[in-house]
Scaffold this motif. Structure first.
Motif, mmCIF file in Angstrom:
data_model
loop_
_atom_site.group_PDB
_atom_site.id
_atom_site.type_symbol
_atom_site.label_atom_id
_atom_site.label_comp_id
_atom_site.label_asym_id
_atom_site.label_seq_id
_atom_site.Cartn_x
_atom_site.Cartn_y
_atom_site.Cartn_z
ATOM 1 N N GLU A 19 51.862 38.920 43.480
ATOM 2 C CA GLU A 19 51.722 40.377 43.361
ATOM 3 C C GLU A 19 50.338 40.788 43.859
ATOM 4 O O GLU A 19 49.328 40.212 43.460
ATOM 5 C CB GLU A 19 51.887 40.795 41.901
ATOM 6 N N ASN A 20 50.310 41.768 44.752
ATOM 7 C CA ASN A 20 49.046 42.302 45.241
ATOM 8 C C ASN A 20 48.545 43.360 44.267
ATOM 9 O O ASN A 20 49.270 44.300 43.940
ATOM 10 C CB ASN A 20 49.214 42.908 46.632
ATOM 11 N N LEU A 21 47.318 43.196 43.804
ATOM 12 C CA LEU A 21 46.692 44.159 42.899
ATOM 13 C C LEU A 21 45.803 45.064 43.738
ATOM 14 O O LEU A 21 44.742 44.645 44.204
ATOM 15 C CB LEU A 21 45.890 43.429 41.822
ATOM 16 N N GLU A 22 46.252 46.298 43.925
ATOM 17 C CA GLU A 22 45.524 47.242 44.762
ATOM 18 C C GLU A 22 45.713 48.654 44.226
ATOM 19 O O GLU A 22 46.436 48.869 43.256
ATOM 20 C CB GLU A 22 46.017 47.141 46.211
ATOM 21 N N GLY A 23 45.060 49.596 44.811
ATOM 22 C CA GLY A 23 45.153 50.987 44.361
ATOM 23 C C GLY A 23 44.651 51.129 42.936
ATOM 24 O O GLY A 23 43.562 50.657 42.592
ATOM 25 N N ASN A 24 45.448 51.777 42.077
ATOM 26 C CA ASN A 24 45.079 51.944 40.665
ATOM 27 C C ASN A 24 45.234 50.664 39.858
ATOM 28 O O ASN A 24 44.911 50.644 38.674
ATOM 29 C CB ASN A 24 45.926 53.047 40.020
ATOM 30 N N ASN A 25 45.733 49.618 40.475
ATOM 31 C CA ASN A 25 45.997 48.358 39.789
ATOM 32 C C ASN A 25 45.022 47.255 40.221
ATOM 33 O O ASN A 25 45.320 46.077 40.074
ATOM 34 C CB ASN A 25 47.452 47.940 40.060
ATOM 35 N N LYS A 26 43.859 47.627 40.767
ATOM 36 C CA LYS A 26 42.890 46.631 41.213
ATOM 37 C C LYS A 26 42.355 45.825 40.034
ATOM 38 O O LYS A 26 42.314 46.298 38.909
ATOM 39 C CB LYS A 26 41.722 47.304 41.935
ATOM 40 N N TRP A 27 41.907 44.610 40.350
ATOM 41 C CA TRP A 27 41.352 43.701 39.360
ATOM 42 C C TRP A 27 39.859 43.983 39.192
ATOM 43 O O TRP A 27 39.139 44.218 40.162
ATOM 44 C CB TRP A 27 41.572 42.266 39.819
#
Length: 162
Positions: A19-27
């Motif tokens: 799963e790519n964590l990007e946008g509002n879901n960044k790490w």
């Protein structure tokens, strides 16, 4: 109402996908103190003797509003039809047989739960429906209609190692 049909194996494959964590879901990186793009991956190494699978049936549909996901998830339910996860797991003991189902009817704020469970009677597998204080015989497994067990109300599945 969702009309999409998927299989339990497809759910496992999606769960195990990168799963790519990007946008509002960044790490959040504790080293650089910033939110950065990253990837996340789950793997299955060992599985328990009893496998409890909770199907995601609610989703965020706006600010503080959740809606019910009524997509059909097909899953193996007959005694001879096993859930085989050996190709998705590091363990050789990854074959399972369904023995119970918890169903949910209604919404997040109000609903009703029932259950279906399998038992061995006179050498035949039979299924019963449990609804509050009422227990109903659904019938022998070899005579049951699949819709009695595999339907969009299935919420929690209980498997035991085969």
């Amino acid at each position: 109402m969702d009309q999409k049909v998927t299989t339990l194996r497809e759910c496992f494959k999606e769960f195990l996908a990168v799963e790519n964590l990007e946008g509002n879901n960044k790490w959040y990186c504790p080293t650089c103190k910033d939110h950065v793009q990253a990837t996340k991956k789950f793997d299955l190494y060992r599985l328990p003797r009893i496998l409890v699978i909770h199907l995601k049936r609610f989703q965020q549909a706006g600010y503080r509003i959740r809606s019910k996901i009524s997509a059909q998830v097909d899953f193996p339910w007959r005694h001879d039809d096993l859930l085989d996860l050996t190709d998705l797991c590091q363990s050789p003991l990854a074959r399972y047989r369904l023995f119970a189902i918890c169903n949910h009817f209604g919404t997040l704020s109000g609903g009703h739960y029932t259950a279906r469970a399998k038992s061995l009677v006179d050498g035949k597998y039979v299924w019963h429906k449990y609804d509050d204080s009422h227990v109903t015989l659904l019938g022998r497994e070899d005579q049951l209609n699949e819709d009695e067990l595999v339907n969009p109300s299935a919420y929690v599945l209980f498997y035991e190692q085969a």
